[in-house]
Scaffold this active site. Structure first.
Site, PDB file in Angstrom:
ATOM      1  N   ALA A   9       0.643  -1.251  -0.090  1.00 44.39           N
ATOM      2  CA  ALA A   9       0.241   0.130   0.056  1.00 44.39           C
ATOM      3  C   ALA A   9       0.789   1.401  -0.087  1.00 44.39           C
ATOM      4  O   ALA A   9       0.468   2.324  -0.726  1.00 44.39           O
ATOM      5  CB  ALA A   9      -1.033  -0.070   1.148  1.00 44.39           C
ATOM      6  N   HIS A  65       5.592  -6.834   5.347  1.00 42.63           N
ATOM      7  CA  HIS A  65       5.108  -8.022   5.547  1.00 42.63           C
ATOM      8  C   HIS A  65       4.241  -8.646   4.362  1.00 42.63           C
ATOM      9  O   HIS A  65       3.635  -9.669   4.366  1.00 42.63           O
ATOM     10  CB  HIS A  65       4.036  -8.115   6.904  1.00 42.63           C
ATOM     11  CG  HIS A  65       3.455  -9.342   7.277  1.00 42.63           C
ATOM     12  ND1 HIS A  65       4.097 -10.511   7.414  1.00 42.63           N
ATOM     13  CD2 HIS A  65       2.190  -9.873   7.263  1.00 42.63           C
ATOM     14  CE1 HIS A  65       3.416 -11.571   7.634  1.00 42.63           C
ATOM     15  NE2 HIS A  65       2.195 -11.230   7.607  1.00 42.63           N
ATOM     16  N   GLY A  75      -1.260 -16.973  -1.340  1.00 41.00           N
ATOM     17  CA  GLY A  75      -2.132 -17.546  -2.439  1.00 41.00           C
ATOM     18  C   GLY A  75      -2.471 -16.527  -3.555  1.00 41.00           C
ATOM     19  O   GLY A  75      -2.486 -16.983  -4.704  1.00 41.00           O
ATOM     20  N   PHE A 103     -10.766 -19.426  -4.653  1.00 41.98           N
ATOM     21  CA  PHE A 103     -10.393 -19.329  -3.400  1.00 41.98           C
ATOM     22  C   PHE A 103     -11.468 -19.461  -2.532  1.00 41.98           C
ATOM     23  O   PHE A 103     -12.781 -19.137  -3.210  1.00 41.98           O
ATOM     24  CB  PHE A 103      -9.584 -18.061  -3.181  1.00 41.98           C
ATOM     25  CG  PHE A 103      -8.422 -18.156  -2.838  1.00 41.98           C
ATOM     26  CD1 PHE A 103      -7.448 -18.837  -3.272  1.00 41.98           C
ATOM     27  CD2 PHE A 103      -8.081 -17.174  -1.765  1.00 41.98           C
ATOM     28  CE1 PHE A 103      -6.163 -19.018  -2.620  1.00 41.98           C
ATOM     29  CE2 PHE A 103      -6.605 -17.222  -1.259  1.00 41.98           C
ATOM     30  CZ  PHE A 103      -5.785 -17.823  -1.767  1.00 41.98           C
ATOM     31  N   GLN A 123      -9.237 -11.548  12.276  1.00 44.28           N
ATOM     32  CA  GLN A 123      -9.410 -12.964  11.335  1.00 44.28           C
ATOM     33  C   GLN A 123      -8.564 -13.934  12.062  1.00 44.28           C
ATOM     34  O   GLN A 123      -7.050 -13.641  12.172  1.00 44.28           O
ATOM     35  CB  GLN A 123      -9.152 -12.943   9.859  1.00 44.28           C
ATOM     36  CG  GLN A 123      -9.251 -13.931   9.175  1.00 44.28           C
ATOM     37  CD  GLN A 123      -9.565 -13.949   7.669  1.00 44.28           C
ATOM     38  OE1 GLN A 123      -8.349 -13.885   7.114  1.00 44.28           O
ATOM     39  NE2 GLN A 123     -10.692 -13.943   6.864  1.00 44.28           N
ATOM     40  N   HIS A 164      -6.777 -17.561  11.374  1.00 44.98           N
ATOM     41  CA  HIS A 164      -6.676 -18.609  10.185  1.00 44.98           C
ATOM     42  C   HIS A 164      -6.351 -19.801  10.936  1.00 44.98           C
ATOM     43  O   HIS A 164      -5.918 -20.426  11.867  1.00 44.98           O
ATOM     44  CB  HIS A 164      -5.181 -18.300   9.602  1.00 44.98           C
ATOM     45  CG  HIS A 164      -5.168 -18.902   8.272  1.00 44.98           C
ATOM     46  ND1 HIS A 164      -5.108 -20.258   7.821  1.00 44.98           N
ATOM     47  CD2 HIS A 164      -5.412 -18.371   6.721  1.00 44.98           C
ATOM     48  CE1 HIS A 164      -4.921 -20.475   6.711  1.00 44.98           C
ATOM     49  NE2 HIS A 164      -5.215 -19.232   6.151  1.00 44.98           N
ATOM     50  N   LEU A 178       2.088 -19.489   8.401  1.00 45.03           N
ATOM     51  CA  LEU A 178       0.912 -19.568   7.708  1.00 45.03           C
ATOM     52  C   LEU A 178       1.062 -20.914   6.736  1.00 45.03           C
ATOM     53  O   LEU A 178       2.023 -21.090   6.161  1.00 45.03           O
ATOM     54  CB  LEU A 178       0.386 -18.463   6.777  1.00 45.03           C
ATOM     55  CG  LEU A 178      -0.992 -18.572   6.006  1.00 45.03           C
ATOM     56  CD1 LEU A 178      -1.961 -18.740   6.950  1.00 45.03           C
ATOM     57  CD2 LEU A 178      -0.802 -17.495   4.915  1.00 45.03           C
ATOM     58  N   GLU A 234      -4.361 -21.387   2.597  1.00 47.59           N
ATOM     59  CA  GLU A 234      -5.749 -22.065   2.741  1.00 47.59           C
ATOM     60  C   GLU A 234      -5.956 -23.069   1.164  1.00 47.59           C
ATOM     61  O   GLU A 234      -6.575 -23.762   0.959  1.00 47.59           O
ATOM     62  CB  GLU A 234      -6.592 -20.874   2.280  1.00 47.59           C
ATOM     63  CG  GLU A 234      -8.075 -21.426   2.153  1.00 47.59           C
ATOM     64  CD  GLU A 234      -9.078 -20.190   2.369  1.00 47.59           C
ATOM     65  OE1 GLU A 234      -8.930 -19.386   3.233  1.00 47.59           O
ATOM     66  OE2 GLU A 234      -9.950 -20.048   1.281  1.00 47.59           O
ATOM     67  N   ARG A 273     -13.145 -19.847   6.658  1.00 48.12           N
ATOM     68  CA  ARG A 273     -11.843 -19.725   7.660  1.00 48.12           C
ATOM     69  C   ARG A 273     -12.292 -19.839   9.325  1.00 48.12           C
ATOM     70  O   ARG A 273     -11.839 -20.322   9.924  1.00 48.12           O
ATOM     71  CB  ARG A 273     -11.113 -18.585   7.728  1.00 48.12           C
ATOM     72  CG  ARG A 273     -10.106 -18.547   6.168  1.00 48.12           C
ATOM     73  CD  ARG A 273      -9.211 -17.274   6.010  1.00 48.12           C
ATOM     74  NE  ARG A 273      -8.547 -17.519   4.781  1.00 48.12           N
ATOM     75  CZ  ARG A 273      -7.743 -16.642   4.300  1.00 48.12           C
ATOM     76  NH1 ARG A 273      -7.710 -15.514   5.001  1.00 48.12           N
ATOM     77  NH2 ARG A 273      -6.969 -16.950   3.334  1.00 48.12           N
ATOM     78  N   HIS A 333      -4.587 -13.803  12.156  1.00 46.90           N
ATOM     79  CA  HIS A 333      -4.139 -13.675  10.799  1.00 46.90           C
ATOM     80  C   HIS A 333      -4.339 -12.230  10.192  1.00 46.90           C
ATOM     81  O   HIS A 333      -3.349 -11.954   9.561  1.00 46.90           O
ATOM     82  CB  HIS A 333      -4.910 -14.798   9.781  1.00 46.90           C
ATOM     83  CG  HIS A 333      -4.299 -14.880   8.592  1.00 46.90           C
ATOM     84  ND1 HIS A 333      -2.788 -14.820   8.068  1.00 46.90           N
ATOM     85  CD2 HIS A 333      -4.975 -14.744   7.141  1.00 46.90           C
ATOM     86  CE1 HIS A 333      -2.667 -14.890   6.793  1.00 46.90           C
ATOM     87  NE2 HIS A 333      -4.099 -14.729   6.520  1.00 46.90           N
ATOM     88  N   TYR A 334      -5.317 -11.868  10.292  1.00 47.12           N
ATOM     89  CA  TYR A 334      -5.755 -10.494   9.553  1.00 47.12           C
ATOM     90  C   TYR A 334      -6.434  -9.544  10.488  1.00 47.12           C
ATOM     91  O   TYR A 334      -7.161  -9.911  11.302  1.00 47.12           O
ATOM     92  CB  TYR A 334      -6.342 -11.040   8.505  1.00 47.12           C
ATOM     93  CG  TYR A 334      -6.503  -9.477   7.480  1.00 47.12           C
ATOM     94  CD1 TYR A 334      -5.462  -9.368   6.475  1.00 47.12           C
ATOM     95  CD2 TYR A 334      -7.620  -8.668   7.531  1.00 47.12           C
ATOM     96  CE1 TYR A 334      -5.487  -8.213   5.729  1.00 47.12           C
ATOM     97  CE2 TYR A 334      -7.576  -7.599   6.417  1.00 47.12           C
ATOM     98  CZ  TYR A 334      -6.674  -7.448   5.585  1.00 47.12           C
ATOM     99  OH  TYR A 334      -6.898  -6.111   4.965  1.00 47.12           O
ATOM    100  N   ARG A 390     -12.570 -11.084   6.089  1.00 47.00           N
ATOM    101  CA  ARG A 390     -12.011 -10.940   4.748  1.00 47.00           C
ATOM    102  C   ARG A 390     -11.997 -12.028   3.921  1.00 47.00           C
ATOM    103  O   ARG A 390     -11.722 -13.284   4.294  1.00 47.00           O
ATOM    104  CB  ARG A 390     -10.651 -10.311   5.030  1.00 47.00           C
ATOM    105  CG  ARG A 390      -9.766 -10.144   3.465  1.00 47.00           C
ATOM    106  CD  ARG A 390      -8.237  -9.396   3.628  1.00 47.00           C
ATOM    107  NE  ARG A 390      -7.495 -10.609   4.603  1.00 47.00           N
ATOM    108  CZ  ARG A 390      -6.785 -11.643   3.977  1.00 47.00           C
ATOM    109  NH1 ARG A 390      -7.098 -12.024   2.828  1.00 47.00           N
ATOM    110  NH2 ARG A 390      -6.104 -12.400   4.754  1.00 47.00           N
TER     111      ARG A 390
END
Lengths: 173, 613
Positions: B14, B41, B47, B118, B236, B238, B248, B251, B284, B349-350, B384
């Site tokens: 970003a 990160h 994925g 996904f 979130q 995972h 991780l 998925e 998830r 995770h998020y 997400r």
């Protein structure tokens, strides 16, 4: 970092795997130490910037994606994995003696773009690599290949660039 | 004193995308990152990235409206629908752009960008570069910025610098103060615009897939400077992370057909109502919850973890599609994933929440923007979808850069700030000197660990009022103990005792906002699961939680969710009961409620899409 005789990524090295009573950890080679195990990577990244580490795409730029067949994509399949950790640079004996040497990872990056079917800057890239401090300084010691945590082979990439230059009959340095 | 038109904090996807936009518009910009940008990160994303390119047509062709529909549904209807539509509509253009810049996407046989299915998506929509998509995108962006910056050098990198303070006066950004970790000196930066792109806050949890740098410091400095935080309670988890290190395991492993097994080798997901149909590929949050339930029942292997079993896929398929999984199982667990099951457990995770921004990444402070995981636009809502995080970074990174550029072109530059900067610097310097002088016997490393363990235990996958309140008390005690942290090493270069204390102070602010939001949200939605309120409650909680900083703790208020395109329905695999009371009767939305297929209302067709290559 230099851990028990070899450059490795400290974050993934397992103590058990070292199978040793004593573990000796030293900073990355050929670079000024800032504190303890922390080195100043300025020179490493200067080399990286010097080789034009970016795709110079073919014209015209398509409306959607460039078409790149799987067999062309597989040619860059390895070199794109480089994480710029600097292990190869620390292990390279030439990088230790020639301050201006571009080093294994920067030259690997050159090869990454040379083999990309979307790139249009072969001549420019070979001109940069074709230098006494460029590919011709590599003595094919292959330490880079030995230490690379991503199992890449910068020395092989360098010899491929040498061949490209020789093919064009324009060796310099 | 440094002087810049804009400062970007954070050098992940970003931040770099915003930087590209600013540099392209010839705006003098500083990019400050506490690590080298290519170590951000974003690197870890495996994925892929979602966009309705329609490169792999399976049945009906894909389009951005379907992508938006899946995202809204995945958000459990608390994502802002205008923002989601904007993101999905722009997605293909941002993907083509980064491909033109050299991103090495995997390819279809025809040479187009390859896409795979996904979780939560109706189509193979996730573009990928093997299982190292984040790495490929991050390097590509960094490379193109090198290109842009080669001649004019509008961008200056401050690598291994740490921003400690955002200076705001009269509700507009005036500057920042940053610590050069290499020398230990504080420096003021005068700037009219700042973009926070510092990623998620995962490290406030002891079990997290996030890098150690993801402490939430960027959010904390914006929060203290007066920006709001939004929806922080949505964290979130995972399901499959490597036991112990919590690295991780994508998925994609379950997507390809791996099994989850308990201590007797049973696919235990079949014993739970909400996962018995979809089994391993259920969403998830559902899989993670049922894994914890199974562990609590005493059915974990060695009473510690569960097994992710890839063996039935065979060596050929595993090596081709999941090389990263084999590598990490070997390196970090000493496991050969081809012949042995991998020990896994759920972990944080998020961060769906973040700095409250509008659809143009603006906060309520003039000149302050946020993008990526640090921001909450909100496009992820309560949960997400895989592949949408990378997409958010490049879409909203670009928008933040544009918005900041536009703001800079409109304001009058003022030069009366010397005094303000100097006094802020003096104050910050004194603060740090005071920290150095402290002789307390607490350690910043230990306290950070204690905080993150408390967060995991009290505000984890399952939540209830008693635990949450206990968590808040624990956090208050840790906050008080911060005053007794002593810094034993007095050197200035890379002083990690000082650094972690500064991180800790920020993380505690953020953790508090997470808990307070969770206490007040008396419902279960997406990732936020309250055992005492197990149902979603649209009547009372279809709204965003807003946390505002005050010295006594977070002050909460609420903001409406932007609806208007898709009607909230009970999520996931449960029956599609439509909540008609939410809709004005006779509206086109209400008319479409009864439709059995995904319904999208195309009321707003004026969303801007920019083609710029």
């Amino acid at each position: 970092m230099h851990i028990n005789g070899k450059y490795r990524l400290a974050c993934e090295t397992q103590i058990l795997e070292l199978n040793a009573e004593t573990i000796i950890i030293q900073p990355l080679g050929h670079l000024p130490v800032l504190r303890d195990l922390i080195v100043d990577l300025t020179r490493f990244f200067e080399n990286y910037r010097h080789i034009k580490p970016y795709l110079i795409g073919k014209s015209p730029i398509p409306e959607k994606e460039y078409i790149q067949l799987p067999e062309d994509r597989s040619k860059i399949g390895n070199t794109i994995d480089c994480i710029l950790c600097g292990s190869c640079f620390g292990a390279c004996p030439v990088a230790g003696t020639d301050n201006a040497y571009l080093g294994p990872s920067a030259l690997l990056k050159t090869e990454r773009f040379l083999t990309d079917s979307r790139d249009a800057a072969e001549e420019e890239r070979l001109k940069i690599a074709n230098d006494i401090h460029g590919v011709w300084r590599c003595h094919s010691v292959f330490s880079c290949q030995e230490v690379c945590p991503k199992e890449l082979n910068p020395a092989e990439a360098i010899s491929k660039i040498k061949k490209r230059i020789l093919k064009k009959g324009s060796k310099k340095g | 004193m440094y002087n810049f038109d804009a400062v970007i904090i954070g050098g992940g996807l970003a931040g770099l995308r915003a930087a590209y936009e600013l540099v392209n518009n010839k705006i003098k910009t500083a990019l400050i990152s506490k690590v080298y940008p290519i170590r951000s990160h974003s690197n870890a994303a495996q994925g892929g990235v979602n966009a309705a390119l329609g490169n792999i047509e399976k049945g009906l062709p894909d389009n951005w409206e379907k992508h938006a529909y899946d995202t809204i549904k995945g958000s459990d209807y608390i994502g802002d629908q205008d923002a989601i539509m904007k993101m999905c509509k722009e997605a293909p253009y941002r993907i083509y752009e980064i491909e033109h810049w050299g991103c090495p996407f995997s390819r279809t046989d025809e040479g187009r960008i390859a896409q795979r299915p996904f979780g939560g998506s109706g189509f193979p929509r996730t573009a990928y570069a093997t299982d190292r998509t984040g790495h490929a995108m991050l390097h590509t962006l960094y490379e193109q910025i090198m290109r842009k910056n080669e001649k004019n050098k509008y961008l200056t990198f401050f690598d291994e610098w740490f921003v400690t303070k955002l200076i705001v006066k009269d509700k507009s950004v005036k500057g920042i103060i940053a610590l050069d970790l290499k020398t230990g000196d504080l420096h003021p930066f005068r700037t009219d615009a700042a973009i926070v792109a510092t990623g998620g806050v995962g490290r406030i949890y002891s079990k997290s897939t996030n890098a150690l740098i993801n402490t939430g410091k960027g959010l904390a400095i914006a929060y203290r400077a007066g920006a709001d935080l939004k929806d922080m309670e949505f964290i979130q988890f995972h399901p499959t992370t490597l036991y112990g290190t919590n690295i991780l395991v994508t998925e994609g492993a379950r997507g390809e057909g791996a099994y989850l097994l308990n201590n007797i080798g049973e696919r235990f997901l079949k014993n739970y109502e909400d996962s018995k149909r979809a089994m391993e590929i259920a969403p998830r949050d559902i899989v993670a919850r049922n894994m914890i339930r199974e562990i609590k029942k005493g059915n974990a292997v060695n009473n510690l973890y569960l097994h992710l079993d890839l063996r039935r896929l065979g060596e050929k398929l595993i090596s081709k599609r999941l090389p990263g999984v084999i590598e990490l199982a070997r390196k970090f667990a000493g496991i050969n994933a081809i012949t042995e099951p991998i020990p896994v457990e759920p972990a944080q995770h998020y961060t769906m929440g973040g700095i409250d921004v509008d659809i143009n990444c603006r906060t309520k402070i003039d000149g302050l923007y946020a993008a990526g995981e640090a921001a909450c636009v909100s496009v992820h809502g309560a949960n997400r979808l895989g592949g949408n995080s990378l997409l958010e970074t490049i879409v909203f990174g670009c928008i933040a850069g544009e918005a900041a550029g536009e703001y800079l072109s409109k304001i009058k530059k003022k030069n009366e700030r010397m005094y303000l900067m100097e006094s802020a610097l003096r104050e910050e310097k004194k603060g740090i000197e005071d920290l150095y002088k402290r002789e307390g016997n607490e350690s910043s490393f230990k306290l950070f660990e204690e905080m993150s363990i408390a967060m995991w235990n009290n505000i984890g996958i399952f939540r209830n009022e008693v635990q949450l309140k206990e968590g808040l008390e624990n956090l208050k005690r840790i906050k008080e103990r911060c005053n007794n942290v002593g810094i034993r090493y007095k050197g200035k270069r890379f002083n990690f005792e000082l650094y972690w204390l500064l991180e800790l102070i920020g993380s505690i602010d953020i953790a508090e906002a997470v808990i307070m939001g969770a206490i007040e949200r008396k419902e279960s939605r997406g990732s936020h699961y309250r055992t005492d309120y197990p149902k979603r409650d649209d009547e009372n909680y279809l709204k965003h939680t807003i946390a505002t900083y005050s010295p006594e703790g977070a002050k909460l208020s609420y903001k409406p969710v932007t609806l208007g395109y898709v009607v909230p329905a009970e999520s996931y695999f449960i029956s599609r009961r439509i909540l008609t009371p939410l809709l004005p009767s006779g509206s086109p939305a209400a008319a479409l409620c009864a439709a059995p297929a995904p319904c999208i209302l195309m009321e707003n067709t004026a969303l801007p899409v920019r083609h710029r290559f």
